[in-house]
Design an enzyme around this catalytic site. Structure first.
Site, mmCIF file in Angstrom:
data_model
loop_
_atom_site.group_PDB
_atom_site.id
_atom_site.type_symbol
_atom_site.label_atom_id
_atom_site.label_comp_id
_atom_site.label_asym_id
_atom_site.label_seq_id
_atom_site.Cartn_x
_atom_site.Cartn_y
_atom_site.Cartn_z
ATOM 1 N N GLY A 626 0.991 -1.189 0.072
ATOM 2 C CA GLY A 626 0.040 0.022 0.047
ATOM 3 C C GLY A 626 0.883 1.191 -0.130
ATOM 4 O O GLY A 626 2.059 1.210 0.068
ATOM 5 N N GLY A 628 1.039 5.117 1.891
ATOM 6 C CA GLY A 628 0.687 5.916 3.120
ATOM 7 C C GLY A 628 0.760 7.457 2.657
ATOM 8 O O GLY A 628 1.003 7.753 1.510
ATOM 9 N N GLY A 631 4.853 7.900 2.442
ATOM 10 C CA GLY A 631 5.422 6.993 1.753
ATOM 11 C C GLY A 631 4.944 5.577 1.520
ATOM 12 O O GLY A 631 3.697 5.634 1.795
ATOM 13 N N ASP A 744 -10.843 9.918 13.168
ATOM 14 C CA ASP A 744 -10.781 9.174 12.119
ATOM 15 C C ASP A 744 -11.269 7.879 12.086
ATOM 16 O O ASP A 744 -10.655 7.102 11.338
ATOM 17 C CB ASP A 744 -9.432 9.600 11.345
ATOM 18 C CG ASP A 744 -9.666 9.246 9.736
ATOM 19 O OD1 ASP A 744 -10.712 9.546 9.245
ATOM 20 O OD2 ASP A 744 -8.594 9.154 9.246
#
Length: 982
Positions: A626, A628, A631, A744
């Protein structure tokens, strides 16, 4: 006088020019005027005053030429005919005539120049036999007019060479004739020949000598033959050019099996070598475990005791049979009655093969009689062709002996009657139930007690024992002290008991049960007292009233669950396997308050206080999983000396970062390092002393919860989904007790491991987000994820645990809707407007009513009335303990939850096609199914029933209901459908 002068002149010409005559290679000469000398015997016409033969001596040898020079007379017609020229080769259809001659310049004759010519003609006549002196001009046809390139004048010798081709020729031979129309010419040499392509061997094919083509542009195709011990799929061919050269070979000969090419021949393979096929390959040494071959061998036979499998190539080594499996063991699985695991080690010798498999057979013995187990015993996986050296055996009976035979097999086992088998005779052996050593009170209320207990160390580490719990109310009257026990059979070493009397002492004792139900030893009796009942006071504050209203709301939701649970406990002594989704209540222990790392003057102090430093050499990156904010994120391995290798996730800081970005990146580790809970992502450590900073966390195999749910749409039960929600709620309860507000909370920030355990992650919203793909609302303090954020947090930036509870309600909706996007494709402004006007997300399909009611409690406008995370965990535990409470389904309105024709386009037009409709409800994977079933129009869709949908090929219950509800909504479509439809 002129004639004599010309003769002398020509003699000199012949002497000088003879040195230029050379031989041609690959040529077959039919006529050579120079070689015949005075024996030419050519005919002239007329016999006088025409062509005449001239001889001279050059180097003691006589040279003969023909010349004519009647330039002073008009109407000259002088002929010179050769003798009969045989073609010899039938294929010589084209011959070449090479002429060397001299022509005198007409201007050198003065007044005779008006009748003088400077050319002569070449004629040919074919015949099957020599006609002798029978010469008729009419038999000849003109081939060419021969004109000199250079004319001899003023004593300078100019010798011309011309070559003309004759053909095609078809008869046995021919005559040449030279016609002089009045020139002064001398023939120095006439040579007639044809060219051939000499015999050759190319690419192991033999081609014979071949006459060159009859046409200057033609190629003659020649078929050859392979050399000895060679063959080809098609006959080898090559082309002979008109110039006598070989070009364009077609087809290739290859040496037969047992032979290899050496130069332009095929020679037999040497002893100890072989060649299995017809090819260009060289002979190979005999492979391992084979007999040394004889010369010219196609293969090398196997040694005794060695074999080749049918699928093996002749070039592969021969293999031996595998030896028997080793270390055959049987372990009784105490977690399940009648089940054991067989395991063994691979054979010491595999025979040199990698296609090893195992077969397991079984005999059951009752006394002295033994018989095959047959279908009475089950193997998992099936025991016919096992790849792994283990198998689980179930449906075994405790009182019987079983003999298990494990055979090692490979691709060559079929060629030998010997069997590589190991056997083991065993019976089910269960250990005695362990002793319960202690019992403790985890949590208590006025009507409930939460207890847990521990067992002795001698308990089997993998055994899943059941427990029998007995409890009674402690009476003051000793005569009634032992007469009112309640007995519960539990699957776990913890329990929460409800419906107790406030302010009352209860006596408990517990014993473990074996998988066969054999009881162990009862523990000592333990006494625990419920809290006294709290009575309302007349001067309660408004906060107490609000709290009571919240409690009443939750109580209304759980009354049915409590009643069902109580009835279930009295009707059954064993819980379902689904109990694995809830665990004992968290111990009541004081938690340290969360410390914001941004309050440190030097953020590096916070990083090293709360996060462990890891050496970069201990981390190995394996794959990008993945990206972020700062990075890429990698899956990797953490291997610290002295510790077991651990799978981890590695967040990296992209190159070119600023010091501020580095501190913000590592601040998340400073936050995570303060948490320790099974439902919070675990921080392994950080790398700060390496040029590329990294955050290392535990690795969650199933990734983000939202994508995991979308990938398994309709595949999980409501019970499993509620179990996931319980884990998330437990993690948030822990954070709330530490006074940490997440801000969040969303399914995308929940990670799932291989056991479907959910863990809260992503603690970075305390900083300003640079890029949020989910859509945020920008305020002076940063960006907010609108769809998951409480109204007060959007309007006033009031972030509290209550606003996290609102977000948890959205997460509940995401989970029960299998990763559906909250509020579908409404814009952020539409979402805020709808929430302020009282709109709430509708219940997802098949959502239990109790779960949806909890969602609505989380979305109360007044944040003080929303439940706390402790209340949420308690309610979810009750629902999980009583699965019947999840059977009541909330009302589902397809007109709100599923896109309808009236909302499929800006103008409210109906769907144009079945594929468009399926795409709108996210079921486009069934487009081909509908087409194959002949459902191609929306009119046909509206006529479908549930059975029709199944017949199309829709099997998953969730997908079946989604399509059925959508069709129901299409039928019930009105023009006043909600604007909140997707």
């Amino acid at each position: 006088m002129a004639s004599l002068w010309i003769k002398r002149y020509l003699f000199t010409c012949v002497f000088i020019s003879c040195v230029f005559i050379s031989l041609q290679t690959r040529e077959e000469v039919l006529l050579d005027m120079k070689a015949l000398g005075g024996e030419l015997g050519w005919l002239t016409s007329p016999s006088e005053q025409g062509w005449e033969i001239v001889q001279t001596v050059v180097n003691s040898s006589l040279l003969y030429t023909y010349s004519v020079c009647n330039v002073e007379s008009t109407d000259q017609d002088n002929w010179l005919r050769t003798t009969f020229i045989q073609r010899r080769a039938a294929g010589a259809a084209r011959v070449l005539v090479e002429l060397r001659f001299v022509v005198r310049d007409c201007s050198s004759f003065g007044g005779a120049s008006l009748t003088c010519k400077e050319t002569f003609n070449l004629h040919v006549a074919e015949a099957d036999a020599d006609v002798g002196t029978n010469f008729r001009k009419s038999q000849f046809r003109k081939v060419a007019t021969i004109a000199p390139d250079e004319i001899t004048a003023h004593g300078e010798l100019r010798v011309n060479t011309e070559t003309r081709a004759l053909g095609p020729l078809s008869r046995s031979g021919f005559y040449l004739a030279f016609q002089d129309p009045g020139a002064c010419v001398a023939l120095l040499s006439v040579r007639v020949y044809y060219k051939t392509c000499t015999a050759t061997v190319q690419s192991l094919a033999i081609f014979p000598e071949t006459v060159a083509g009859g046409d200057s542009q033609a190629l003659t195709e020649v078929t050859g033959n392979c050399v000895e011990n060679a063959a080809s799929q098609e006959p080898p061919r090559i082309y002979c050019t008109s110039d006598g050269g070989w070009v364009v070979p077609v087809g290739q000969c290859q040496c037969l099996p047992g032979y290899e090419a050496v130069g332009e021949s095929c020679q037999a393979c040497q002893t100890g070598f072989f060649k299995a096929s017809q090819s260009d390959d060289k002979c190979q040494p005999c492979p391992k475990n084979t007999v040394a071959s004889q010369p010219g061998s196609r293969l090398c036979p196997c040694l005794d005791g060695f074999f080749r499998a049918p699928q093996d190539l002749d070039t592969q080594p021969c293999s031996a049979l595998p030896s028997a499996p080793r270390h055959l063991e049987a372990v009784t699985l105490e977690s399940v009655v009648g089940k054991m695991e067989l395991s063994w080690s691979p054979p010491a010798e595999t025979g040199g093969r990698d296609d090893l498999s195992y077969g397991v057979s079984c005999e059951r013995c009752d006394g002295a009689a033994c018989q095959p187990c047959g279908e009475r015993v089950r193997f998992d996986p099936p025991a016919a062709a096992l790849q792994d050296p283990r198998v689980t055996v179930s449906e075994l009976e405790p009182h019987l002996n079983y003999t298990f035979m494990v055979e090692a097999r490979s691709g060559v086992s079929q060629f030998s009657p010997q069997r590589a088998t190991s056997s083991l005779t065993t019976a089910l052996r269960y250990t005695d139930p362990p002793k319960v050593t202690s019992m403790r009170l985890d949590e208590r209320g006025s009507t409930s007690l939460s207890l847990s207990w521990a067992v002795s160390r001698r308990a089997h580490p993998h055994a899943a024992h059941r427990y029998e719990l007995m409890f009674r109310k402690k009476e003051n009257n000793s005569e009634n002290d032992v007469t009112t026990y309640t007995v519960l059979v539990l699957e776990k070493s913890s329990v929460q008991i409800s419906d107790l009397v406030p302010g009352t002492v209860y006596v408990f004792r517990v014993q473990a049960l074996s998988p066969l139900g054999t009881p162990g030893v009862y523990s000592m009796e333990h006494e625990f007292e419920t809290l006294p009942e709290v009575k309302d006071k007349p001067d309660n504050s408004m906060t107490a009233i609000v709290g009571a209203s919240v409690g009443i709301s939750i109580l209304l939701i759980t009354i049915a669950a409590g009643l069902l649970c109580y009835r279930r406990k009295n009707q059954s002594t064993r819980q379902d396997p689904e109990d694995t989704y809830f665990s004992s209540s968290e111990q009541l222990k004081p938690l340290k308050a969360y410390v914001d790392p941004h309050t440190y003057e030097d953020p590096n102090i916070a990083i090293h206080k709360y996060a462990c430093e890891i050496q970069a050499s201990h981390i190995s990156k394996q794959k990008v999983i993945g990206a972020g904010e700062f990075g890429e994120v990698y899956r990797g391995v953490l291997k610290v000396p002295g510790r077991k290798e651990t799978a981890v996730a590695i967040k990296t800081l992209k190159p070119g970062y600023t010091e501020k970005q580095r501190q913000e990146f590592l601040s998340e580790a400073s936050i995570m390092g303060q948490f320790s809970h099974q439902n919070i992502i675990r921080l392994e450590g950080v790398v700060t002393k390496f040029k590329h900073a990294m955050i290392v966390t535990e690795y969650m195999e199933n990734g983000a919860l939202d994508s995991y749910l979308r990938d398994h749409d309709g595949e999980m039960t409501s019970y499993q989904l509620v179990g996931m929600l319980r884990g998330i709620a437990a993690g948030m309860k822990y954070l709330a007790e530490m006074s940490y507000v997440h801000r969040d909370l969303a399914a995308r920030n929940i990670l799932v491991n291989s056991s479907q355990e959910c863990k809260v992650s992503d603690f970075g919203l305390s900083r300003v987000l640079e890029d949020d793909a989910e859509g945020t609302y920008t305020t002076s303090g940063g960006k907010i994820p609108i769809r998951w954020t409480a109204p007060e947090a959007i309007a006033y930036r009031k972030f509290t645990s209550a606003s996290d509870v609102w977000s948890f309600g959205i997460v509940m909706w995401e989970v029960m809707a299998f990763g559906e996007r909250p509020y579908w494709d409404m814009s952020n402004q539409e979402v805020m407007k709808a929430i302020n006007e009282g709109f709430r997300l509708p219940a997802p399909m098949d959502c239990p009513s109790a779960v949806y009611q909890l969602m609505l409690q989380c979305w109360l406008q007044d944040r003080s009335k929303r439940p706390r995370f402790a209340d949420i965990v308690s309610l979810l535990d009750k629902l999980l303990r009583c699965p019947e409470s999840l059977k009541t389904i909330a009302d589902f309105d397809p007109r709100v939850s599923i896109r309808l024709p009236s909302t499929s386009g800006c103008d409210g037009s109906p769907f144009r096609s079945v594929s468009e409709w399926l795409e709108s409800i996210k079921m486009s994977q069934y487009s081909e199914n509908f087409t194959c079933a002949g459902i191609t129009t929306m009119e046909q869709v509206l006529q479908m029933k549930n059975e029709d949908i199944r017949n199309v090929g829709v099997r998953l219950p969730g997908h079946l209901k989604r399509i059925a509800y959508s069709i129901l909504g299409l039928k019930d479509q009105t023009s006043s459908l909600s604007v909140f439809a997707v």
